[in-house]
Structure formats: structure tokens, C-alpha cells
Scaffold this motif. Sequence first.
Motif, PDB file in Angstrom:
ATOM      1  N   PRO A  97      40.780  37.734  34.117  1.00  0.00           N
ATOM      2  CA  PRO A  97      39.397  37.488  33.698  1.00  0.00           C
ATOM      3  C   PRO A  97      38.495  38.623  34.145  1.00  0.00           C
ATOM      4  O   PRO A  97      38.760  39.324  35.117  1.00  0.00           O
ATOM      5  N   PHE A  98      37.424  38.814  33.404  1.00  0.00           N
ATOM      6  CA  PHE A  98      36.416  39.784  33.802  1.00  0.00           C
ATOM      7  C   PHE A  98      35.663  39.244  35.018  1.00  0.00           C
ATOM      8  O   PHE A  98      35.721  38.054  35.331  1.00  0.00           O
ATOM      9  N   LEU A  99      34.946  40.119  35.686  1.00  0.00           N
ATOM     10  CA  LEU A  99      34.170  39.724  36.850  1.00  0.00           C
ATOM     11  C   LEU A  99      32.700  39.855  36.500  1.00  0.00           C
ATOM     12  O   LEU A  99      32.228  40.949  36.156  1.00  0.00           O
ATOM     13  N   ALA A 100      31.960  38.746  36.555  1.00  0.00           N
ATOM     14  CA  ALA A 100      30.580  38.687  36.081  1.00  0.00           C
ATOM     15  C   ALA A 100      29.636  38.274  37.198  1.00  0.00           C
ATOM     16  O   ALA A 100      29.988  37.438  38.045  1.00  0.00           O
ATOM     17  N   THR A 101      28.434  38.827  37.190  1.00  0.00           N
ATOM     18  CA  THR A 101      27.423  38.399  38.151  1.00  0.00           C
ATOM     19  C   THR A 101      26.954  36.982  37.827  1.00  0.00           C
ATOM     20  O   THR A 101      26.816  36.614  36.666  1.00  0.00           O
ATOM     21  N   ASN A 102      26.709  36.214  38.873  1.00  0.00           N
ATOM     22  CA  ASN A 102      26.131  34.886  38.651  1.00  0.00           C
ATOM     23  C   ASN A 102      24.726  34.989  38.075  1.00  0.00           C
ATOM     24  O   ASN A 102      24.339  34.216  37.202  1.00  0.00           O
ATOM     25  N   LYS A 103      23.977  35.950  38.574  1.00  0.00           N
ATOM     26  CA  LYS A 103      22.603  36.121  38.119  1.00  0.00           C
ATOM     27  C   LYS A 103      22.579  36.898  36.801  1.00  0.00           C
ATOM     28  O   LYS A 103      23.383  37.804  36.592  1.00  0.00           O
ATOM     29  N   GLU A 104      21.660  36.532  35.949  1.00  0.00           N
ATOM     30  CA  GLU A 104      21.451  37.269  34.708  1.00  0.00           C
ATOM     31  C   GLU A 104      20.304  38.253  34.893  1.00  0.00           C
ATOM     32  O   GLU A 104      19.307  37.942  35.550  1.00  0.00           O
ATOM     33  N   TYR A 105      20.461  39.431  34.277  1.00  0.00           N
ATOM     34  CA  TYR A 105      19.482  40.504  34.450  1.00  0.00           C
ATOM     35  C   TYR A 105      18.941  40.958  33.106  1.00  0.00           C
ATOM     36  O   TYR A 105      19.638  40.945  32.098  1.00  0.00           O
ATOM     37  N   GLY A 106      17.677  41.383  33.121  1.00  0.00           N
ATOM     38  CA  GLY A 106      17.045  41.933  31.936  1.00  0.00           C
ATOM     39  C   GLY A 106      16.880  43.432  32.083  1.00  0.00           C
ATOM     40  O   GLY A 106      17.840  44.195  32.004  1.00  0.00           O
TER      41      GLY A 106
END
Length: 450
Positions: A97-106
Motif C-alpha cells: 500500500p501507499f503511505l498517506a498523510t492523515n492530514k489533508e493539505y491544500g
Amino acid sequence: MAYRLLLSPVVVAVGLALAAGRADAADPPKGFTALFNGKDFTGWHGWAIHEKGGSPADLARLSPAERKAKIAKWTAAVKDHWKIEDGEIVNPHNSGPFLATNKEYGDIELLLEWKITPKVDSGLYLRATPQIQVWDATEPDPRGLGKAKGSGGMWNNKAGSPGRDPLVKADNPPGQWNKFRIIQVGDVTTIYLNGKLVVDHAKLQNFWKKGAPLPKTGAIILQTHPPEGEIRWRNIFVREIPPDEANEILRKSAGTGFRPVFDGKTLAGWEGAVQNYEVRDGAISCKPKKGGVLYTTDRYTDFAVQLEYKVPPGGNNGLAIRYPGKGQGSYDGMCELQILDDDAAKYVNKLDPRQFTGSAYGMAAATRGHGRPAGEWNFMLVTVQGPTIRVELNGATTLTTDLSQVTEYMGNRKHPGKDLKEGHFGFCGHNDPVAFRNIAIKPIPASPSR
């Protein structure tokens, strides 16, 4: 729309329980926050975004319980494919699986370093969207994928479009560390690789929904991709870009040739409802409970205009495009481009899509959700060529329309001015103190075909 992935405490706990490392991460530069602490996967989760059912839209369609279970499953699988070693995130086989930040960023400035072994093909997602390319630029390329051009291009953009291929090859060879500096405002992305500019204010295109702007926010994702080979990441730092700085970046990306049409002090060069507008703090503002069209003395055929605007809560105004000097901007002019506090409670479930901010009022709907909250300055770039209008709001292209093709109108009320080829530029006041500043226009020479 922005795809929201709501992570439960259970999912976060799984992430915390993953591999422990042996070294702390470097301290972030001033103004930046470390996304990786050098010890564990706090702040990250697994995401098999490349698998069937793993796209942002697929996840958004799930119930909260289903979404939580799927993300927890992916996150649990991280430990079988990823590890932390000497303060570095390591995927030994470029798999899983890819590794993704929990937080979303703009809007962000992102710093990170990466190192690969020979033959590796990988990448980085911004706003959960592929991808900034990472690969071995020394490897033969029989399929003509562009490996010899180097890393850092936005590979999933349409072939031949700006930013798809890097401007220069800046890779260090496999086995050596490489460093990205990435600046993204809206869809507009600038990328430096090892200190060299490889993408210059180009738009990262929406892979998931062709032709749509990127989501307003999304996860930063570290990709895995066959064939096998090791990839390492370290020193991952992010800085969220505030609106005023973002607007300056977008003003630069709009290019040269713009001439100010507002001196910041007076309404010199403007006509129409001048008594209903005032200059306050370097901005043109409609007086409360006043309205009418304020327009430039000059007339324009094809042109681009850039400006900043700010709406009060519930505020309503609009841009008059090719206004004839009398009547309503929305009907007697080519169109009124809506400026509105879309999120105000008084508009909930009451708006036609052709009333959203950036829409050609009553004729063509803009993509909703890219405006900033009431009270913040927004940047808008509008390009008018013949019957075609393109609107870019805070770096996202929210409307591209040919008004000559419009045959259906809100309320079945036709717009007699929509085919005008020339007119003034202005503001359509609707009783609210909406403010405009840094207003500049660039005439565009007519195409020989017209």
C-alpha cells in the motif's frame, strides 16, 4: 469537491503501532512542520489507492464504518512492506500500500529527500492525485516513457501539456540522495529538484476526474510501483501557504502584460455607479445597501483580468464582462461572473449551480468549493476570448465555457448580451460591501481565425 478521509482513533492507533526506528528526524526549517518524526508512522496511514475501489471517489461513497475498516486494513499492511531505518522511511521492494498523510493539505510548500536503487519507478501524490515522478533516469526506456528526461515531472498530465516532462534533467544517480522543493497553490505547481527548476507554475491535472480542478485539499502520498527496488524518503517537511502569499504566487503565474486599472486610491478611470462605491484600505468596495455597475472607462474585446476579492458573510457581487454601459451586467452584458459567499447559511439548498462563485450567472455553472472563507482575500484570473470564458479561482480552473453554445438559461430568462464582442469591465454591486483590489487587465490580440 475535496475528498475527506475521516480517520478514526483505531486507524491512527494502528499507525502508531507500526515499525519503530533508531534515529530522530532532522529539525524542520523555520516555518515548516515535520511530517515524519524519524521514529514511527505517526500521522500516516496505508492507502491502496491504486487498487480497484481505492480511489478517493470510491472511498467517499462508502459508509463511515466501511471506510474505517478499509483504511485500517491498508494501514495494518504497511508493516509488511514499509519500515523505518536510521530515521528514514524505507520500502525495500517498492511494493504494498501507499503511505498517506492523515492530514489533508491544500496550498503548501513541501520539502523532502529520496533515494532509489537502480530501475526503481515511483512517485509522490499531491492532494491524493498522481503524480510527481520519481524514477531511474539512467535506465533504458524501450517504451518511450520519458525516463531519460529525469524525475520531477507531473507524469500523469496529458502528454505535451506544461509540467508533464521536467524542464531539465536534475537527477542524482541511483544510490545518491535527491531533494525536492515543491510549491503548490490550487492546481498550480512549481517543482525544484536538487536546486534546479523542473516544473514552472504548471497545473497538476486531475487524474481522477478529467477536466475538473484538483480537490481543494488532499493527502500527500508516497507511492509504490513495480518493478522491485528500494526507495527511501527522509526529511519530509511541509509549510502551509497563507492566502496573501498564495495570491502573490498566482499573480506571478498569470504572466506579464497586465496593466493596473485601479490606482488603489481613487475611482479615476471608472464610470457608472461611482456614487455607490468607495475606496477603503486600497480596495474598491461597494457601499452597504448600494449597488449598480461600476465599470472601466476603457472597453475591451479579448482580455484577461486578474484581481483579488473579499466577501463579507453572505456577500454578493459579480464581474461585469463586456458590459455595454447600461442595463444589467448579468443580462445586457456578455455575462456577470458571480462573486458570492457560497457557504453562507442563507444560500444553503437555494442556489442554482449557475449561481456559484465563478459561474457565468444563469448560463454556465462553475465548480463549487474553491473559494476561501468570508473575510479572506481570493485571487481570480479570468480570460475572455471570443465567446469563451475561463475562470481560475485561487489557482483552480473552475469554469471553461463557450457562451455561444448556451441554449438553456436559469429561470428560462435569456441573456440578450451574451454574444457581445466588446464592452467594459466592471463590478455588479448587490447591496453588500464586497471589496476588490490589485485589479489589472491584459488585452489579448484577436486570433487571425476570427
